[in-house]
Motif scaffolding. Structure first.
Motif, PDB file in Angstrom:
ATOM      1  N   HIS A  69      -0.823  10.886  -8.294  1.00 15.90           N
ATOM      2  CA  HIS A  69      -0.955  10.108  -7.056  1.00 15.90           C
ATOM      3  C   HIS A  69      -1.517   8.723  -7.359  1.00 15.90           C
ATOM      4  O   HIS A  69      -2.274   8.518  -8.299  1.00 15.90           O
ATOM      5  CB  HIS A  69      -1.750  10.850  -5.984  1.00 15.90           C
ATOM      6  N   ASP A  76      -9.807   8.680 -10.343  1.00 13.47           N
ATOM      7  CA  ASP A  76      -9.062   9.393  -9.288  1.00 13.47           C
ATOM      8  C   ASP A  76      -8.268   8.388  -8.487  1.00 13.47           C
ATOM      9  O   ASP A  76      -8.766   7.866  -7.520  1.00 13.47           O
ATOM     10  CB  ASP A  76     -10.020  10.172  -8.390  1.00 13.47           C
ATOM     11  N   ASN A  77      -7.077   8.092  -8.863  1.00 13.96           N
ATOM     12  CA  ASN A  77      -6.400   8.685  -9.981  1.00 13.96           C
ATOM     13  C   ASN A  77      -5.800   7.586 -10.842  1.00 13.96           C
ATOM     14  O   ASN A  77      -4.643   7.652 -11.249  1.00 13.96           O
ATOM     15  CB  ASN A  77      -5.330   9.672  -9.465  1.00 13.96           C
ATOM     16  N   GLU A  92      -2.172  10.997  -1.207  1.00 13.80           N
ATOM     17  CA  GLU A  92      -2.528  12.335  -1.685  1.00 13.80           C
ATOM     18  C   GLU A  92      -3.865  12.731  -1.096  1.00 13.80           C
ATOM     19  O   GLU A  92      -4.101  13.879  -0.720  1.00 13.80           O
ATOM     20  CB  GLU A  92      -2.605  12.329  -3.218  1.00 13.80           C
ATOM     21  N   GLU A  93      -4.758  11.732  -0.995  1.00  8.30           N
ATOM     22  CA  GLU A  93      -6.146  12.006  -0.602  1.00  8.30           C
ATOM     23  C   GLU A  93      -6.279  12.542   0.818  1.00  8.30           C
ATOM     24  O   GLU A  93      -7.263  13.164   1.155  1.00  8.30           O
ATOM     25  CB  GLU A  93      -6.997  10.736  -0.754  1.00  8.30           C
ATOM     26  N   ASP A 105      -4.335  14.766 -12.478  1.00  7.95           N
ATOM     27  CA  ASP A 105      -5.163  14.253 -11.391  1.00  7.95           C
ATOM     28  C   ASP A 105      -6.579  14.815 -11.399  1.00  7.95           C
ATOM     29  O   ASP A 105      -7.090  15.161 -10.351  1.00  7.95           O
ATOM     30  CB  ASP A 105      -4.470  14.577 -10.047  1.00  7.95           C
ATOM     31  N   TYR A 158     -16.835  14.711 -13.751  1.00  9.80           N
ATOM     32  CA  TYR A 158     -15.944  14.183 -12.719  1.00  9.80           C
ATOM     33  C   TYR A 158     -16.467  14.450 -11.311  1.00  9.80           C
ATOM     34  O   TYR A 158     -16.581  13.536 -10.499  1.00  9.80           O
ATOM     35  CB  TYR A 158     -14.578  14.840 -12.917  1.00  9.80           C
TER      36      TYR A 158
HETATM   37 ZN   LIG Z   1      -6.945  12.704  -7.067  1.00 12.56          ZN
END
Ligand SMILES: [Zn+2]
Length: 516
Positions: free
Chosen positions: A298, A310-311, A344-345, A372, A442
């Motif tokens: 994404h 991200d990302n 995507e988020e 991702d 992360y």
């Molecule tokens: Zn992501």
């Protein structure tokens, strides 16, 4: 008969060994191009430093899409932006938050995504804590206290040190005591919210209607200096997140009766309805153009920082893999397509829309490789419930150089139901796999935080992942066989006693954040 049989075996043996030789050479060329001519840093600079964060609906995301198309075009790869919907457009602009009383100091904070702005001069007002009521009726009587004020609506954290730091330095008793105290604070804060009669999601709007001039949150991410930055829920007044350290300062000043005031200048712009895109680039297949190896990552991010891990990192890996493939494998057997999905988020919207809009591509999918979860080396791959994935994925992974492929595989695995864009393809029955990375902290430190920045990228790991992706794409493209889509029989859900079913495809939200 026997002779013919012998002849056929010989032929097969010969072509296998020619392929093995070709394969070895191509893989070596991929490694050489990736290590001696890496473009990762330049791409990262252009995408993360120059364009910046890529929240759906913002001019930056559109700029990033245009940059990606231009970059692919420069590499001789055909690329385009495909519109799939519309979103509430917003330009973040500048945020300044200053304490002006009892002393002057600039505070660390920013508008939440899609926050309304202030006037250009900004707003100066006292800061108060969300009133503590015993029930919703008394809250209604107290709510006029927020009129003309900024309201603190997050629990003040008792410590800005992450738990691992306590574990290292505190006595065990002291660490336990801190956690107990924090749990009690959490419970008390939940009770305070509950007593208002609203959820923490509903409250900002209610406070706005009661005349508050701004809402202040602090969404600590349990690491030094990290907050998560998501969306605003107000309509006309700004909603800002303030870093734990400064939020604690404001809270204590208010609690001790020092009557703190702040000045907020929030120059965001509501841009109305704007189109949303996926960037799609492809190297056409020479033998089987209607079969597809899809690289997937994404493209959008939250915008508390640069969206580096991200990302940004998944994006850079896929772009670099495409560049390398075009260089060393320009005439693939199957079409190699890369999807840079947006939104995507907010729920895999771009990839879901793509799957819905391109059934013929989905039917021709040989494999999808998605990445991702940060900057680390890929360390895990699941077969996602495809019964024979161990066979083809296993043989492709065998071609990856040992120093690159330290990967644990899980076959057959279970179909992934969300979390990232591979799930949009899995739901449609297409063999899609997630290249899952080592964490590098992360979840606390970079995921959706104000510290997801360029400096967190680990270049060697990214280069490793670009090689891995390019080799997997090459092997999937060359495979004699089309991949099997046979699904495992899913187990019975222990909780409900019902037979589990394969996830269903869903369309993306094509109209985000807008009233009808
Ligand atoms: Zn992501």
């Amino acid at each position: 008969m026997r002779k013919t049989f012998y002849f056929l075996t010989l032929c097969a043996g010969l072509s296998t060994s020619i392929f093995a030789q070709d394969q070895k050479e191509t893989v070596e060329k991929i490694v050489k191009e990736a290590t001696e001519n890496s473009q990762l840093k330049v791409l990262a600079h252009e995408l993360l430093d120059v364009v910046g964060p890529r929240l759906v609906g913002t001019p930056e995301l559109k700029e990033a899409h245009d940059w990606a198309v231009e970059t692919y075009t420069d590499w001789g790869i055909s690329a385009e932006n495909q519109q799939w919907g519309v979103w509430k457009g917003w330009d973040r602009g500048i945020t300044h938050i200053d304490l002006v009383n009892p002393r002057s100091v600039s505070l660390e904070g920013m508008q939440l995504a899609w926050s309304p702005s202030t006037s250009s001069k900004g707003v100066e007002a006292e800061v108060v804590i969300l009133p503590e009521a015993k029930d919703s009726l008394s809250f209604q009587k107290m709510i006029n206290q927020v009129k003309g004020k900024f309201v603190l609506v997050s629990m003040p954290q008792p410590t800005g040190r992450p738990d691992e730091n306590w574990e290292e330095w505190a006595t065990p008793e002291s660490f336990e005591k801190m956690k107990k105290d924090r749990d009690a604070l959490n419970d008390a804060w939940d009770a305070r919210i509950k007593a208002t009669g609203y959820s923490s999601r509903e409250l900002p709007k209610i406070l706005e209607e009661a005349g508050a001039v701004g809402i202040i949150t602090s969404n600590w991410s349990r690491g030094f200096g990290v907050n998560k930055v998501f969306s605003a829920y107000t309509e006309d007044i700004p909603m800002v997140d303030i870093a734990l350290e400064d939020y604690g300062l404001l809270y204590r000043l208010a609690e001790y009766g020092d009557k703190p005031s702040i000045k907020v200048v929030a120059q965001s712009k509501d841009l109305g309805e704007v189109p949303t895109f996926n960037t799609i680039a492809q190297i056409k297949g020479s033998e089987k153009p209607d079969e597809y190896v899809i690289l997937s990552a994404h493209f959008d991010s939250w915008d508390g920082a640069q969206g580096a891990t991200d990302n940004g990192t998944g994006t850079l890996v896929m772009m670099e893999a495409m560049r390398i493939l075009k260089e060393v494998y320009p005439n693939p057997k199957r079409t190699i397509l890369v999807g840079h999905w947006s939104s995507e988020e907010q729920g895999l919207n771009g990839s879901r829309a793509f799957v819905k809009d391109h059934p013929q591509i989905v039917a021709g999918v040989q494999a999808v490789f998605n990445q991702d979860n940060g900057t680390g080396r890929v360390a895990n791959i699941s077969g996602n419930g495809f019964l024979n994935a161990y066979d083809y994925l296993g043989s492709w992974l065998n071609a990856v150089p040992d120093e690159v492929a330290d990967i644990e595989t899980h076959f057959p695995g279970a179909p992934g139901r969300g979390g990232s864009d591979y799930a949009s393809f899995v739901a449609a029955g297409a063999p899609a796999f997630n290249l899952s990375s080592l964490s590098w902290n992360y979840w606390n430190y970079t995921w959706h935080t104000n510290r997801d920045t360029y400096d967190k990228i680990v270049w060697d790991d990214l280069q490793n992942n670009a090689i891995l992706t390019a080799v997997l794409a090459y092997m999937a493209s060359e495979d004699e066989e089309k991949t099997s889509r046979e699904q495992i029989v899913l187990p019975v859900n222990k909780r409900t006693g019902e037979q589990m079913t394969w996830p269903e495809p869903r369309d993306g939200n094509r109209r985000g954040g807008l009233d009808n």
